[in-house]
Write a protein that holds these residues in place. Structure first.
Motif, PDB file in Angstrom:
ATOM      1  N   ARG A  19     -73.025  -0.770 -25.607  1.00  0.00           N
ATOM      2  CA  ARG A  19     -72.339  -0.345 -26.509  1.00  0.00           C
ATOM      3  C   ARG A  19     -72.905   0.495 -27.305  1.00  0.00           C
ATOM      4  O   ARG A  19     -72.554   1.246 -28.242  1.00  0.00           O
ATOM      5  N   ASN A  20     -74.396   0.435 -27.453  1.00  0.00           N
ATOM      6  CA  ASN A  20     -75.175   1.298 -28.320  1.00  0.00           C
ATOM      7  C   ASN A  20     -75.389   2.663 -27.823  1.00  0.00           C
ATOM      8  O   ASN A  20     -76.126   3.368 -28.509  1.00  0.00           O
ATOM      9  N   GLY A  65     -69.981   5.172 -28.140  1.00  0.00           N
ATOM     10  CA  GLY A  65     -70.274   3.747 -28.122  1.00  0.00           C
ATOM     11  C   GLY A  65     -69.022   3.046 -28.196  1.00  0.00           C
ATOM     12  O   GLY A  65     -69.115   2.035 -27.234  1.00  0.00           O
ATOM     13  N   ASN A  66     -68.175   3.115 -29.055  1.00  0.00           N
ATOM     14  CA  ASN A  66     -67.164   2.313 -29.238  1.00  0.00           C
ATOM     15  C   ASN A  66     -65.845   2.853 -28.650  1.00  0.00           C
ATOM     16  O   ASN A  66     -64.769   1.996 -28.539  1.00  0.00           O
ATOM     17  N   GLY A  67     -66.003   3.873 -27.708  1.00  0.00           N
ATOM     18  CA  GLY A  67     -64.831   4.423 -27.166  1.00  0.00           C
ATOM     19  C   GLY A  67     -63.889   5.136 -27.813  1.00  0.00           C
ATOM     20  O   GLY A  67     -62.855   5.633 -27.285  1.00  0.00           O
ATOM     21  N   GLY A  68     -64.120   5.242 -29.097  1.00  0.00           N
ATOM     22  CA  GLY A  68     -63.164   5.956 -30.062  1.00  0.00           C
ATOM     23  C   GLY A  68     -63.284   7.317 -30.020  1.00  0.00           C
ATOM     24  O   GLY A  68     -62.285   8.222 -30.396  1.00  0.00           O
ATOM     25  N   GLY A  69     -64.320   7.908 -29.628  1.00  0.00           N
ATOM     26  CA  GLY A  69     -64.499   9.505 -29.913  1.00  0.00           C
ATOM     27  C   GLY A  69     -64.730  10.126 -28.342  1.00  0.00           C
ATOM     28  O   GLY A  69     -65.487   9.117 -27.430  1.00  0.00           O
ATOM     29  N   THR A  70     -63.951  11.133 -28.069  1.00  0.00           N
ATOM     30  CA  THR A  70     -64.188  11.801 -26.790  1.00  0.00           C
ATOM     31  C   THR A  70     -64.300  13.061 -26.840  1.00  0.00           C
ATOM     32  O   THR A  70     -64.001  13.700 -28.041  1.00  0.00           O
ATOM     33  N   TRP A  71     -64.935  13.715 -26.070  1.00  0.00           N
ATOM     34  CA  TRP A  71     -65.232  15.246 -25.954  1.00  0.00           C
ATOM     35  C   TRP A  71     -65.142  15.683 -24.704  1.00  0.00           C
ATOM     36  O   TRP A  71     -65.702  15.174 -23.852  1.00  0.00           O
ATOM     37  N   PHE A  72     -64.821  16.925 -24.449  1.00  0.00           N
ATOM     38  CA  PHE A  72     -64.311  17.572 -23.304  1.00  0.00           C
ATOM     39  C   PHE A  72     -64.786  19.202 -23.408  1.00  0.00           C
ATOM     40  O   PHE A  72     -64.269  19.764 -24.367  1.00  0.00           O
ATOM     41  N   ALA A  73     -65.397  19.656 -22.353  1.00  0.00           N
ATOM     42  CA  ALA A  73     -65.616  21.051 -22.094  1.00  0.00           C
ATOM     43  C   ALA A  73     -64.238  21.695 -22.031  1.00  0.00           C
ATOM     44  O   ALA A  73     -63.324  21.097 -21.195  1.00  0.00           O
ATOM     45  N   ASP A  74     -64.261  22.854 -22.350  1.00  0.00           N
ATOM     46  CA  ASP A  74     -62.666  23.563 -22.374  1.00  0.00           C
ATOM     47  C   ASP A  74     -62.419  23.391 -20.918  1.00  0.00           C
ATOM     48  O   ASP A  74     -61.027  23.808 -20.500  1.00  0.00           O
ATOM     49  N   SER A 119     -75.084   6.378 -32.931  1.00  0.00           N
ATOM     50  CA  SER A 119     -74.101   5.448 -33.873  1.00  0.00           C
ATOM     51  C   SER A 119     -72.591   5.416 -33.077  1.00  0.00           C
ATOM     52  O   SER A 119     -72.349   6.252 -32.135  1.00  0.00           O
ATOM     53  N   ALA A 120     -71.981   4.270 -33.396  1.00  0.00           N
ATOM     54  CA  ALA A 120     -71.062   3.660 -32.565  1.00  0.00           C
ATOM     55  C   ALA A 120     -69.761   4.805 -32.341  1.00  0.00           C
ATOM     56  O   ALA A 120     -69.302   4.849 -31.356  1.00  0.00           O
TER      57      ALA A 120
END
Length: 126
Positions: free
Chosen positions: A30-31, A53-62, A102-103
């Motif tokens: 999770r770290n 780490g906390n699963g709350g943020g995501t990012w995708f290539a266009d 960071s998480a």
């Protein structure tokens, strides 16, 4: 130190789906923000997707937005990349990467990730 092992690659027709998995061991999963990168022959490595780490943020290539989904199960130490509506241009070696952050943080630069798997091949062909 986290060790990463990818699985789930294979041959798929255009329009098909695959789910890649990356299993982690040896660290506090999770770290780590987790990401997928890919590299096709003759091309530079490119960012595909990342999850915090906390699963709350995501990012995708266009190039994959709307077709790929990333998720993680911190209880099982696994991150998934669900790839739908695959295109010929998606064929590449896919690498899982982990970076201590960071998480809630994600990053798209390979330099931010210090742990890498060996890769799993995805081939898209008709």
């Amino acid at each position: 130190q986290v060790q990463l092992v990818e699985s789930g690659g294979g041959l798929v027709q255009p329009g098909g789906s695959l789910r890649l998995s990356c299993s982690a061991s040896g660290g506090t999963f999770r770290n780590y923000a987790m990401a997928w990168f890919r590299q096709a022959p003759g091309n530079e490595r490119e960012f595909v997707s990342a999850v915090s780490g906390n699963g709350g943020g995501t990012w995708f290539a266009d190039s994959v937005k709307g077709r790929f989904t990333i998720s993680r199960d911190n209880a099982k130490n696994i991150v998934y990349l669900q790839m739908d509506n695959l295109e010929l241009g998606d064929g590449a070696m896919y690498y899982c990467a982990g970076g201590a952050m960071s998480a809630s943080v994600v990053a798209s630069l390979g330099e931010e990730y210090e742990r890498w798997g060996q890769g799993t091949q995805v081939t898209v062909a008709s």
